[in-house]
Every structure is written in C-alpha cells, then in structure tokens.
Design a protein around this motif. Structure first.
Motif, PDB file in Angstrom:
ATOM      1  N   PRO A 198       0.838  -1.209   0.000  1.00 26.59           N
ATOM      2  CA  PRO A 198       0.000   0.000   0.000  1.00 26.59           C
ATOM      3  C   PRO A 198       0.866   1.250   0.000  1.00 26.59           C
ATOM      4  N   ARG A 199       0.425   2.270  -0.715  1.00 30.67           N
ATOM      5  CA  ARG A 199       1.174   3.513  -0.776  1.00 30.67           C
ATOM      6  C   ARG A 199       0.703   4.474   0.319  1.00 30.67           C
ATOM      7  N   LEU A 200       1.607   5.306   0.748  1.00 33.31           N
ATOM      8  CA  LEU A 200       1.311   6.265   1.799  1.00 33.31           C
ATOM      9  C   LEU A 200       0.395   7.360   1.264  1.00 33.31           C
ATOM     10  N   ASP A 201      -0.761   7.513   1.873  1.00 36.06           N
ATOM     11  CA  ASP A 201      -1.753   8.504   1.461  1.00 36.06           C
ATOM     12  C   ASP A 201      -1.887   9.534   2.587  1.00 36.06           C
ATOM     13  N   LEU A 202      -1.137  10.611   2.474  1.00 31.45           N
ATOM     14  CA  LEU A 202      -1.131  11.604   3.542  1.00 31.45           C
ATOM     15  C   LEU A 202      -2.483  12.287   3.706  1.00 31.45           C
ATOM     16  N   ALA A 203      -3.211  12.456   2.604  1.00 29.69           N
ATOM     17  CA  ALA A 203      -4.528  13.078   2.705  1.00 29.69           C
ATOM     18  C   ALA A 203      -5.478  12.215   3.519  1.00 29.69           C
ATOM     19  N   ALA A 204      -5.371  10.890   3.333  1.00 28.15           N
ATOM     20  CA  ALA A 204      -6.225   9.979   4.098  1.00 28.15           C
ATOM     21  C   ALA A 204      -5.837   9.965   5.574  1.00 28.15           C
ATOM     22  N   ILE A 205      -4.538  10.051   5.836  1.00 29.79           N
ATOM     23  CA  ILE A 205      -4.078  10.073   7.232  1.00 29.79           C
ATOM     24  C   ILE A 205      -4.486  11.386   7.889  1.00 29.79           C
ATOM     25  N   GLY A 206      -4.312  12.471   7.173  1.00 25.95           N
ATOM     26  CA  GLY A 206      -4.842  13.759   7.607  1.00 25.95           C
ATOM     27  C   GLY A 206      -4.018  14.526   8.620  1.00 25.95           C
ATOM     28  N   ARG A 207      -3.397  13.831   9.570  1.00 28.19           N
ATOM     29  CA  ARG A 207      -2.711  14.528  10.652  1.00 28.19           C
ATOM     30  C   ARG A 207      -1.530  13.706  11.156  1.00 28.19           C
ATOM     31  N   LEU A 208      -0.402  14.367  11.320  1.00 32.77           N
ATOM     32  CA  LEU A 208       0.773  13.757  11.929  1.00 32.77           C
ATOM     33  C   LEU A 208       1.118  14.557  13.178  1.00 32.77           C
ATOM     34  N   SER A 209       1.302  13.887  14.297  1.00 30.48           N
ATOM     35  CA  SER A 209       1.564  14.583  15.560  1.00 30.48           C
ATOM     36  C   SER A 209       2.925  14.205  16.131  1.00 30.48           C
ATOM     37  N   PHE A 210       3.490  15.127  16.885  1.00 37.24           N
ATOM     38  CA  PHE A 210       4.812  14.924  17.478  1.00 37.24           C
ATOM     39  C   PHE A 210       4.818  15.510  18.884  1.00 37.24           C
ATOM     40  N   GLU A 211       5.616  14.888  19.756  1.00 35.46           N
ATOM     41  CA  GLU A 211       5.773  15.410  21.116  1.00 35.46           C
ATOM     42  C   GLU A 211       7.128  14.993  21.658  1.00 35.46           C
ATOM     43  N   ARG A 212       7.593  15.720  22.654  1.00 28.69           N
ATOM     44  CA  ARG A 212       8.860  15.362  23.284  1.00 28.69           C
ATOM     45  C   ARG A 212       8.680  14.127  24.167  1.00 28.69           C
ATOM     46  N   PRO A 213       9.660  13.245  24.213  1.00 26.15           N
ATOM     47  CA  PRO A 213       9.551  12.107  25.140  1.00 26.15           C
ATOM     48  C   PRO A 213       9.625  12.585  26.581  1.00 26.15           C
ATOM     49  N   ASP A 214       8.850  11.947  27.452  1.00 22.02           N
ATOM     50  CA  ASP A 214       8.832  12.272  28.873  1.00 22.02           C
ATOM     51  C   ASP A 214       9.844  11.377  29.584  1.00 22.02           C
ATOM     52  N   GLU A 215      11.030  11.919  29.815  1.00 16.41           N
ATOM     53  CA  GLU A 215      12.095  11.103  30.382  1.00 16.41           C
ATOM     54  C   GLU A 215      11.926  10.879  31.879  1.00 16.41           C
ATOM     55  N   ALA A 216      10.985  11.585  32.499  1.00 12.22           N
ATOM     56  CA  ALA A 216      10.672  11.306  33.905  1.00 12.22           C
ATOM     57  C   ALA A 216       9.877  10.014  34.018  1.00 12.22           C
ATOM     58  N   ARG A 217       8.935   9.813  33.099  1.00  6.67           N
ATOM     59  CA  ARG A 217       8.162   8.567  33.099  1.00  6.67           C
ATOM     60  C   ARG A 217       8.930   7.432  32.432  1.00  6.67           C
ATOM     61  N   PHE A 218       9.885   7.772  31.576  1.00  5.22           N
ATOM     62  CA  PHE A 218      10.640   6.751  30.835  1.00  5.22           C
ATOM     63  C   PHE A 218      12.142   6.996  31.010  1.00  5.22           C
ATOM     64  N   PRO A 219      12.656   6.735  32.212  1.00  4.47           N
ATOM     65  CA  PRO A 219      14.054   7.073  32.530  1.00  4.47           C
ATOM     66  C   PRO A 219      15.092   6.251  31.767  1.00  4.47           C
ATOM     67  N   CYS A 220      14.696   5.144  31.176  1.00  5.49           N
ATOM     68  CA  CYS A 220      15.671   4.356  30.412  1.00  5.49           C
ATOM     69  C   CYS A 220      16.262   5.162  29.259  1.00  5.49           C
ATOM     70  N   LEU A 221      15.468   6.053  28.687  1.00  2.00           N
ATOM     71  CA  LEU A 221      15.982   6.883  27.595  1.00  2.00           C
ATOM     72  C   LEU A 221      17.087   7.801  28.099  1.00  2.00           C
ATOM     73  N   SER A 222      16.902   8.370  29.274  1.00  2.00           N
ATOM     74  CA  SER A 222      17.946   9.223  29.861  1.00  2.00           C
ATOM     75  C   SER A 222      19.218   8.437  30.137  1.00  2.00           C
TER      76      SER A 222
END
Length: 386
Positions: free
Chosen positions: A283-307
């Motif tokens: 299947p090909r990527l259809d950005l219009a069908a997806i409509g929205r892409l979201s991003f956020e910073r990782p919460d390293e307090a809840r996920f300390p392994c990343l730190s």
C-alpha cells in the motif's frame, strides 16, 4: 544479475518480512543460507519456501528435528555455533543480520567479508562493539545498510547533504503502549501489558524495550556509529502515527524527513536494493487519508531508560556495552515476574553507576565487548531478588 543472500534470524519478525521481500523478487535474489534460534520446524519451513541451500539452528539440541524436517529436500543443515558460523562463511553477496540481542554480535561480526553488504537489523552489534565493528567493516570494505526503519529513513534523508551540515538527526518513537499512562499506572504494568506494542509486531524483549523507551536509546547509540554523529546531534521525537521514521535538520534551516507506512518490508527492500530500488506491491502512503501527523517530546521522567541510554552515549567508553547487558538481564527478570517495570531502569542505572567509576575504554575488539558484557550481566543478576 541474481544476488545471493544469507538471513541470520530467519524465524523472527524481520526474517519473515525479509522472506516476503525475497519471494517477491525471485528473479533478483536467491537465498544461500538461513539461520534460526530454537524453532527447527519454523526454520525448515522458511528454508523450503526460500529454496535455501543451507539451514543452521543455533540450538544444538534441535539438530535432529531440523534434519528430519528437511529430509528429502536436498537442503543441507546443521546445529550449534559451528553450524551458524558455517552459514555465515558460505558465499553470499549480502548477509541480513537480524538475530536479536547480544547473541547476534559474534555471527554478525563474522559475516564481515571483503566486498560484502551487511543489511543490519541487529543493533547490539553497534551498541556493544560499535567502534570495533565499524572499524573492521571499513578495513574490509564492507557496506553497512541499516534495516531498522528509523536508521534506514535517516540513511536516505542524510543523502540530501553533507555530514558536516547536519544540525540534528532525529529518530522517532511511537511512545509505546504507555505513552498516555501516568507514572503510577505504569509502575503497576505487567509484562503482558508492556509487550502490547501499539504499531509494530516484534519479539517480547524488543516490545518491552519500546515500552521503556530503552529501544530508542539504543537506537541513538547505533545512529552515532552508523552516521558518525555525536550525541549532541542526535535526538528522539515521539510520533504515535509511525509514519515519519527519521528527520534531518540542516544548517540552512531545511528539514529532510523519511516517511513510509509502518511495514518492515519497506526498509528491508531498501537495504537489499542494488542499482535501483526493488519494486514492492505494498500500500502507498496517502497523507490526505491520514490527515494529521503529531509529534511530542519524550517524557524522560516517566521513561528514565531513555535518559540512561543518552548518558551512556555521551559518556562513551564501555558504558553502552554495560548498559545493554544490564538491560537484557533486567528485562528478562521483568518478563519472569521477578521485578517491576521501574525496577528495570533502577537496575540498569545501578549497574552503570557501579561500572562508570572504572573509566573503562571502549572495547577494542568484539571479544573485549563480549567479556565486558558478561561481567556486567553477572553484576546485574546479583541485583535480582531471590
């Protein structure tokens, strides 16, 4: 021209996706050998489907079952470490390295042969022994093609400019199953809940690493070695839709991104390409069908392994090797119900602190890396409650 391929970790999720890519391109790819872990029946089935010439099972006790399952096929087979090395030594243009964990380091390193391409899905080869592994690859003229969707996306995005013009290379994370959970709720999470990845179908250990975000930390270390980028030029963004896999911020303000549907066959096909890209009926990527892409910073307090992983990358030396070893032992204990979710980061942090005062140099060889790995594992096991 038909190119030959050996698949290490043929029975895992990456190995099965690789089989699909190969079967779609039988006129361009043939399989020389396949290597599996313990499941003789699954390995025999894949060997038959792909028309492999040789099949090797890492578990020596499964040799009889593998031989019986392949009886009458003409496919040679063996079991144990010597058989795995035999598979690696056989003539092949490309070796796809997808054995999970530190167990994949030695056979992936053994696969480094002049003129070969390594399609790399075993991140521990670079996390545990990155400097030594990449030095040997350069010395032998081996091309390393990343298979992880994030590193494959970065590899393509980085082709848009020079390394010196990169301000930041960013890999993305879905955020795992606990992205919206409170710390209190996460603390009570079972291994079954942690294994329920919201997007990708992977093994239990990798799924739990995704839940802790350790997987992203390990991928930063891998990216450091693959692309010769310092810790300060590497970062992580949480992107729940898993459409953007990697981004490169350039010094002129431009941003180049690698996008694809979350299907491992896409980066695998890219890693196995020759003069041109392999055509895949996906299947090909259809950005219009997806409509929205979201991003956020990782919460390293809840996920300390990343730190912890970021700190290990910045500190360098043997600390990434130690971090990975402690994490494998901690995740194993969590899966067995012997420790809780946040005990994983507590254990890993404790072991890293214990070893960090010793100023251990980065492993000069794979053998050095494996020795450090074993020492860290022994120390980590002592922290597991009886």
């Amino acid at each position: 021209m038909v190119r030959s391929l050996t698949i290490l970790g043929a029975t895992g999720s990456v190995g099965r996706s690789t089989a699909d890519v190969v079967l779609a391109h039988g006129e361009e790819l043939r399989v020389e050998a396949v290597v599996g872990g313990r499941d003789a029946g699954a390995l025999a089935e894949i060997a038959r489907r792909l028309g492999a010439k040789f099949a090797a099972l890492a578990d020596e006790s499964g040799g009889g079952a593998l031989k019986q399952a392949l009886s009458g096929t003409g496919i040679e087979c063996g079991a144990g470490s010597s058989a795995v090395l035999e598979a690696v030594e056989r003539e092949a243009d490309t070796v796809l390295a997808a054995i999970s964990g530190t167990a994949g380091l030695a056979p992936t390193h053994a696969a480094l042969k002049p003129g070969r391409r390594i399609a790399l899905a075993n991140k521990e080869s670079l996390v545990c022994a990155g400097a030594a592994f990449m030095a040997d690859a350069r010395r032998l003229g081996v091309e390393i093609m990343p298979v992880d969707s994030e590193h494959n996306a970065l590899d393509q995005a980085l082709a848009a400019g020079r390394n010196g013009d990169v301000e930041k290379a960013v890999i993305t994370a879905t955020g795992g199953p606990f992205r919206t959970w409170s710390r209190e709720r996460i603390a009570r999470a079972s291994a079954k809940e942690a294994s329920a990845h919201p997007v990708w179908s992977m093994g239990s250990k990798i799924n739990i690493d995704s839940a802790t975000l350790m997987n992203k930390g390990l991928e930063l270390i891998e990216a450091h070695h693959l692309f010769e980028l310092e810790a300060e030029r590497l970062d992580v963004l949480v992107h729940p839709e898993a459409i953007v896999h990697g981004l490169v911020q350039w010094s002129d303000g431009a941003l180049t991104a690698g996008l694809a549907l979350p299907d491992m066959k896409v980066p695998i096909a890219n890693a196995l390409r020759d003069q041109g890209r392999l055509r895949m009926s996906l299947p090909r990527l259809d950005l219009a069908a997806i409509g929205r892409l979201s991003f956020e910073r990782p919460d390293e307090a809840r996920f300390p392994c990343l730190s912890l992983a970021k700190a290990a990358l910045k500190a360098g030396g043997a600390l990434p090797t130690i971090l990975n070893a402690a994490n494998e032992i901690a995740v194993e204990a969590y899966m067995a119900g012997r420790i809780g979710f946040y005990d994983i980061s507590e254990m890993v942090g404790s072991i890293c602190s214990t070893f960090s005062g010793r100023a251990m140099a980065a492993p000069a060889t794979v053998a050095d890396a494996l020795a450090i790995d074993q020492e860290a594992r022994r120390a980590a096991r002592q922290l597991i409650p009886a």
